[in-house]
Design an enzyme around this catalytic site. Structure first.
Site, PDB file in Angstrom:
ATOM      1  N   GLU A  29       1.873  -0.578   9.947  1.00  0.00           N
ATOM      2  CA  GLU A  29       0.416  -0.790   9.907  1.00  0.00           C
ATOM      3  C   GLU A  29      -0.326   0.359  10.610  1.00  0.00           C
ATOM      4  O   GLU A  29      -1.334   0.151  11.292  1.00  0.00           O
ATOM      5  CB  GLU A  29       0.045  -2.177  10.444  1.00  0.00           C
ATOM      6  CG  GLU A  29       0.647  -3.258   9.538  1.00  0.00           C
ATOM      7  CD  GLU A  29      -0.064  -4.580   9.542  1.00  0.00           C
ATOM      8  OE1 GLU A  29      -1.236  -4.634   9.926  1.00  0.00           O
ATOM      9  OE2 GLU A  29       0.573  -5.571   9.132  1.00  0.00           O
ATOM     10  N   GLY A  33       2.789   7.542   3.129  1.00  0.00           N
ATOM     11  CA  GLY A  33       2.891   6.629   4.269  1.00  0.00           C
ATOM     12  C   GLY A  33       1.608   6.703   5.078  1.00  0.00           C
ATOM     13  O   GLY A  33       0.647   5.986   4.804  1.00  0.00           O
ATOM     14  N   PRO A  86       6.982   5.758  -1.226  1.00  0.00           N
ATOM     15  CA  PRO A  86       7.949   6.653  -0.601  1.00  0.00           C
ATOM     16  C   PRO A  86       7.317   7.976  -0.138  1.00  0.00           C
ATOM     17  O   PRO A  86       7.684   8.504   0.907  1.00  0.00           O
ATOM     18  CB  PRO A  86       8.983   6.877  -1.701  1.00  0.00           C
ATOM     19  CG  PRO A  86       8.918   5.620  -2.523  1.00  0.00           C
ATOM     20  CD  PRO A  86       7.488   5.183  -2.493  1.00  0.00           C
ATOM     21  N   GLN A 104      12.895  -2.427  46.414  1.00  0.00           N
ATOM     22  CA  GLN A 104      11.562  -1.965  46.023  1.00  0.00           C
ATOM     23  C   GLN A 104      11.578  -1.244  44.664  1.00  0.00           C
ATOM     24  O   GLN A 104      10.608  -1.322  43.908  1.00  0.00           O
ATOM     25  CB  GLN A 104      11.009  -1.036  47.099  1.00  0.00           C
ATOM     26  CG  GLN A 104       9.540  -1.170  47.287  1.00  0.00           C
ATOM     27  CD  GLN A 104       9.036  -0.404  48.488  1.00  0.00           C
ATOM     28  OE1 GLN A 104       9.479   0.717  48.738  1.00  0.00           O
ATOM     29  NE2 GLN A 104       8.123  -1.003  49.222  1.00  0.00           N
ATOM     30  N   SER A 109       1.380   5.295  15.733  1.00  0.00           N
ATOM     31  CA  SER A 109       0.556   5.557  16.925  1.00  0.00           C
ATOM     32  C   SER A 109      -0.288   6.811  16.711  1.00  0.00           C
ATOM     33  O   SER A 109      -1.424   6.906  17.207  1.00  0.00           O
ATOM     34  CB  SER A 109       1.459   5.735  18.156  1.00  0.00           C
ATOM     35  OG  SER A 109       2.104   4.505  18.432  1.00  0.00           O
ATOM     36  N   GLU A 110       0.252   7.763  15.954  1.00  0.00           N
ATOM     37  CA  GLU A 110      -0.511   8.994  15.695  1.00  0.00           C
ATOM     38  C   GLU A 110      -1.750   8.678  14.834  1.00  0.00           C
ATOM     39  O   GLU A 110      -2.836   9.208  15.080  1.00  0.00           O
ATOM     40  CB  GLU A 110       0.388  10.028  14.982  1.00  0.00           C
ATOM     41  CG  GLU A 110       1.520  10.592  15.846  1.00  0.00           C
ATOM     42  CD  GLU A 110       2.667   9.618  16.129  1.00  0.00           C
ATOM     43  OE1 GLU A 110       2.799   8.607  15.394  1.00  0.00           O
ATOM     44  OE2 GLU A 110       3.431   9.863  17.079  1.00  0.00           O
ATOM     45  N   GLY A 156      20.676  -3.094  33.444  1.00  0.00           N
ATOM     46  CA  GLY A 156      21.778  -2.128  33.559  1.00  0.00           C
ATOM     47  C   GLY A 156      22.683  -2.194  32.336  1.00  0.00           C
ATOM     48  O   GLY A 156      22.220  -2.418  31.208  1.00  0.00           O
ATOM     49  N   LEU A 197       0.849  -1.200   0.000  1.00  0.00           N
ATOM     50  CA  LEU A 197       0.000   0.000   0.000  1.00  0.00           C
ATOM     51  C   LEU A 197       0.886   1.251   0.000  1.00  0.00           C
ATOM     52  O   LEU A 197       0.751   2.118  -0.864  1.00  0.00           O
ATOM     53  CB  LEU A 197      -0.911  -0.021   1.246  1.00  0.00           C
ATOM     54  CG  LEU A 197      -1.762   1.220   1.499  1.00  0.00           C
ATOM     55  CD1 LEU A 197      -2.829   1.391   0.408  1.00  0.00           C
ATOM     56  CD2 LEU A 197      -2.449   1.138   2.878  1.00  0.00           C
ATOM     57  N   SER A 198       1.814   1.323   0.955  1.00  0.00           N
ATOM     58  CA  SER A 198       2.641   2.527   1.140  1.00  0.00           C
ATOM     59  C   SER A 198       3.546   2.791  -0.048  1.00  0.00           C
ATOM     60  O   SER A 198       3.885   1.883  -0.807  1.00  0.00           O
ATOM     61  CB  SER A 198       3.536   2.380   2.376  1.00  0.00           C
ATOM     62  OG  SER A 198       2.781   2.069   3.504  1.00  0.00           O
TER      63      SER A 198
HETATM   64  N1  CAA Z   1     -13.211  -0.391   7.112  1.00  0.00           N
HETATM   65  C1  CAA Z   1     -13.948  -0.097   5.981  1.00  0.00           C
HETATM   66  N2  CAA Z   1     -13.865   1.072   5.347  1.00  0.00           N
HETATM   67  C2  CAA Z   1     -13.020   1.999   5.855  1.00  0.00           C
HETATM   68  C3  CAA Z   1     -12.243   1.768   7.015  1.00  0.00           C
HETATM   69  C4  CAA Z   1     -12.374   0.521   7.644  1.00  0.00           C
HETATM   70  N3  CAA Z   1     -11.670   0.221   8.734  1.00  0.00           N
HETATM   71  N4  CAA Z   1     -11.517   2.879   7.268  1.00  0.00           N
HETATM   72  C5  CAA Z   1     -11.843   3.769   6.313  1.00  0.00           C
HETATM   73  N5  CAA Z   1     -12.736   3.224   5.467  1.00  0.00           N
HETATM   74  C6  CAA Z   1     -13.352   3.869   4.296  1.00  0.00           C
HETATM   75  C7  CAA Z   1     -14.000   5.180   4.687  1.00  0.00           C
HETATM   76  O1  CAA Z   1     -15.348   4.995   5.105  1.00  0.00           O
HETATM   77  C8  CAA Z   1     -13.918   5.945   3.379  1.00  0.00           C
HETATM   78  O2  CAA Z   1     -14.964   5.533   2.536  1.00  0.00           O
HETATM   79  P1  CAA Z   1     -15.808   6.649   1.715  1.00  0.00           P
HETATM   80  O3  CAA Z   1     -14.875   7.117   0.646  1.00  0.00           O
HETATM   81  O4  CAA Z   1     -16.987   5.902   1.215  1.00  0.00           O
HETATM   82  O5  CAA Z   1     -16.158   7.729   2.691  1.00  0.00           O
HETATM   83  C9  CAA Z   1     -12.625   5.457   2.752  1.00  0.00           C
HETATM   84  O6  CAA Z   1     -12.323   4.202   3.379  1.00  0.00           O
HETATM   85  C10 CAA Z   1     -11.462   6.394   2.998  1.00  0.00           C
HETATM   86  O7  CAA Z   1     -11.342   6.569   4.396  1.00  0.00           O
HETATM   87  P2  CAA Z   1     -10.944   7.970   5.035  1.00  0.00           P
HETATM   88  O8  CAA Z   1     -11.780   9.060   4.441  1.00  0.00           O
HETATM   89  O9  CAA Z   1     -10.968   7.834   6.514  1.00  0.00           O
HETATM   90  O10 CAA Z   1      -9.468   8.118   4.482  1.00  0.00           O
HETATM   91  P3  CAA Z   1      -8.306   9.120   4.854  1.00  0.00           P
HETATM   92  O11 CAA Z   1      -7.577   9.441   3.622  1.00  0.00           O
HETATM   93  O12 CAA Z   1      -8.842  10.226   5.720  1.00  0.00           O
HETATM   94  O13 CAA Z   1      -7.291   8.203   5.708  1.00  0.00           O
HETATM   95  C11 CAA Z   1      -6.339   7.126   7.575  1.00  0.00           C
HETATM   96  C12 CAA Z   1      -7.605   7.622   6.875  1.00  0.00           C
HETATM   97  C13 CAA Z   1      -6.851   6.510   8.863  1.00  0.00           C
HETATM   98  C14 CAA Z   1      -5.375   8.236   7.896  1.00  0.00           C
HETATM   99  C15 CAA Z   1      -5.675   6.051   6.664  1.00  0.00           C
HETATM  100  O14 CAA Z   1      -5.064   6.662   5.543  1.00  0.00           O
HETATM  101  C16 CAA Z   1      -4.639   5.226   7.379  1.00  0.00           C
HETATM  102  O15 CAA Z   1      -5.000   4.297   8.089  1.00  0.00           O
HETATM  103  N6  CAA Z   1      -3.338   5.552   7.196  1.00  0.00           N
HETATM  104  C17 CAA Z   1      -2.265   4.695   7.638  1.00  0.00           C
HETATM  105  C18 CAA Z   1      -1.920   3.692   6.559  1.00  0.00           C
HETATM  106  C19 CAA Z   1      -1.281   2.462   7.101  1.00  0.00           C
HETATM  107  O16 CAA Z   1      -1.670   1.921   8.130  1.00  0.00           O
HETATM  108  N7  CAA Z   1      -0.298   1.990   6.382  1.00  0.00           N
HETATM  109  C20 CAA Z   1       0.396   0.791   6.734  1.00  0.00           C
HETATM  110  C21 CAA Z   1       0.730   0.045   5.489  1.00  0.00           C
HETATM  111  S1  CAA Z   1       1.123  -1.655   5.696  1.00  0.00           S
HETATM  112  C22 CAA Z   1       2.664  -1.714   6.378  1.00  0.00           C
HETATM  113  O17 CAA Z   1       2.891  -1.118   7.366  1.00  0.00           O
HETATM  114  C23 CAA Z   1       3.732  -2.538   5.735  1.00  0.00           C
HETATM  115  C24 CAA Z   1       3.743  -3.943   6.090  1.00  0.00           C
HETATM  116  O18 CAA Z   1       3.999  -4.787   5.223  1.00  0.00           O
HETATM  117  C25 CAA Z   1       3.529  -4.403   7.504  1.00  0.00           C
END
Ligand code: CAA
Length: 388
Positions: free
Chosen positions: A370, A135, A132, A286, A373-374, A346, A129-130
């Site tokens: 994934e 993120g 450069p 303690q 925290s923010e 330590g 998904l991500s």
């Molecule tokens: N379930 C179903 N639908 C969802 C959902 C969920 N949990 N969360 C959001 N949606 C839907 C929303 O309802 C929205 O739908 P509509 O267009 O119909 O309104 C759509 O998805 C878009 O959602 P948002 O409007 O909330 O989107 P946003 O652009 O405001 O972003 C965010 C929200 C929470 C910031 C999101 O971008 C996010 O979670 N960002 C972090 C990304 C992330 O976790 N990346 C990790 C990648 S994986 C990785 O780390 C690598 C690895 O291999 C481990």
């Protein structure tokens, strides 16, 4: 007992937990330090986890999975993480993201083709998904997919792809609609990518602080020609599918964090009873007792929240933001607990001779991947409502 689940476990859940613990202690723990030191991925891990059924835990039996509930899966994942957090992220990503996306949104033909070998551990899955420059703001991704006859042609770069260089199936999100009205999440689609497709390149392997035996790579799609039947679900819905899958993925990362934290606590308890200063084991002081007590509270609270969220899912309810709460609490607990564990050890804890140093490095990424925290706080804050 410091590692008890507050949730009463069924006989099957307890059995899987014991199996995972025995495997992790016998097979993973003895090799974890060496793999970390050499920053080396052990491909045998895929077959070992597959043989145990741990790469198809959440898949129905008709696709060669074990058909287990989320709680059982998370119990096993915690045990793997306590022995080797790098192995745990392989298991978490595979089970939570690509396989779940295929199961939920794939056609029957796609499910039949891809899921059984993934469940058996013959084919590893990854999630892309991500990018450069995309993120936390994942909807800003720029990889484009343009339709060309019976194919889609993808161009772009995917970043931070766990298992990306050893996966046989990668679920990748790309923009299929670039019109102004479709900016953001809704013009993005999900594709089933395989590394044999022309134009698929592993372009960079990251040199990371922790999880050093888990490969994290950049992928470049250079006029990557993907057959049209590799589109997953509906065109334009890939971002929603990805966020929905991440909801489950975040519980996996929480379990990984709990496993790391539990291991750090166990090691600190053991060391405190053996290490003598001022004529007594440091456990008698303690200052150390309070530290261990606080560590135990945070691990137990994080696990309890995670298990409660998992049981909501297993009852058929949507855990929604509780998965973000569980990930946030568990990852911050893991970082705090591993920091305290080094303090108990330590100077020795600050050296590579002791496992707590690796646990501290491995814990950090659980606050980042994934969803940082923010981002978890944003998801939680958006879910808050005043009571009626
Ligand atoms: N379930 C179903 N639908 C969802 C959902 C969920 N949990 N969360 C959001 N949606 C839907 C929303 O309802 C929205 O739908 P509509 O267009 O119909 O309104 C759509 O998805 C878009 O959602 P948002 O409007 O909330 O989107 P946003 O652009 O405001 O972003 C965010 C929200 C929470 C910031 C999101 O971008 C996010 O979670 N960002 C972090 C990304 C992330 O976790 N990346 C990790 C990648 S994986 C990785 O780390 C690598 C690895 O291999 C481990």
């Amino acid at each position: 007992m410091t590692d008890a689940s507050l949730t009463p476990l069924t006989a099957d859940q307890a059995e899987i937990q014991r199996t995972a613990r025995a495997f992790a202690r016998a097979e993973l723990a003895p090799k974890a330090a060496e793999l970390d030191r050499e920053s080396r991925f052990d491909p045998a891990l895929i077959g070992q986890l597959g043989e145990l059924g741990f790469l198809g835990m959440l898949l129905p039996e008709e696709y060669d999975g074990l058909g287990m509930d989320s709680l059982t899966y998370l119990l096993a994942l915690e045990e793997i993480a306590a022995a080797d957090a790098s192995a745990a992220v392989l298991m978490s990503v595979h089970n939570s993201l690509p396989t779940q996306m295929l199961l939920r949104y794939g056609s029957e033909e796609q499910r039949k083709r891809w899921l059984p070998p993934m469940a058996r551990g013959e084919v590893l899955g990854a999630f892309a998904l991500s990018e450069p420059d995309a993120g936390s703001d994942a909807a800003a991704l720029r990889t484009q997919a343009v339709r060309d006859g019976d194919h889609w042609v993808l161009n772009g770069t995917k970043a931070w792809v766990t298992n990306g260089n050893c996966a046989g199936v990668i679920l990748a999100m790309a923009r299929t609609d670039t019109s102004e009205s479709r900016r953001g999440g809704r013009g993005i689609s999900a594709f089933i990518i395989t590394p044999d497709l022309p134009g698929f390149h592993v372009s960079k392997k990251e040199n990371k602080l922790g999880l050093r035996s888990s490969p994290t790579v950049q992928l470049t799609f250079d006029d990557l020609r993907v057959p049209a039947d590799r589109l997953l679900g509906d065109e334009g819905m890939g971002f929603v599918y990805a966020l929905q899958s991440l909801e489950h993925g975040r519980m996996g990362i929480a379990a990984q964090a709990v496993g790391i934290a539990q291991r750090a606590l166990d090691l600190a308890i053991q060391y405190a009873s053996e290490r003598k200063q001022f004529g007594a084991p440091i456990h008698d002081f303690q200052g150390i007792q309070f530290k261990l007590a606080d560590m135990a509270c945070r691990v137990t609270a994080a696990r309890a929240l995670l298990h409660a969220a998992a049981m909501m899912k297993d009852r058929g309810e949507s855990p929604g933001a509780y998965t973000s709460m569980a990930k946030l609490m568990a990852s911050e607990a893991a970082m705090w607990v591993t920091t305290q564990a080094i303090q108990v050890f330590g100077g020795y804890g600050y050296t590579k001779d002791y496992e707590v140093e690796r646990l501290f490095r491995d814990a950090k990424v659980t606050e980042i991947y994934e969803g940082t925290s923010e981002i978890q706080r944003i998801v939680i804050a958006r879910s808050l409502r005043l009571p009626d």
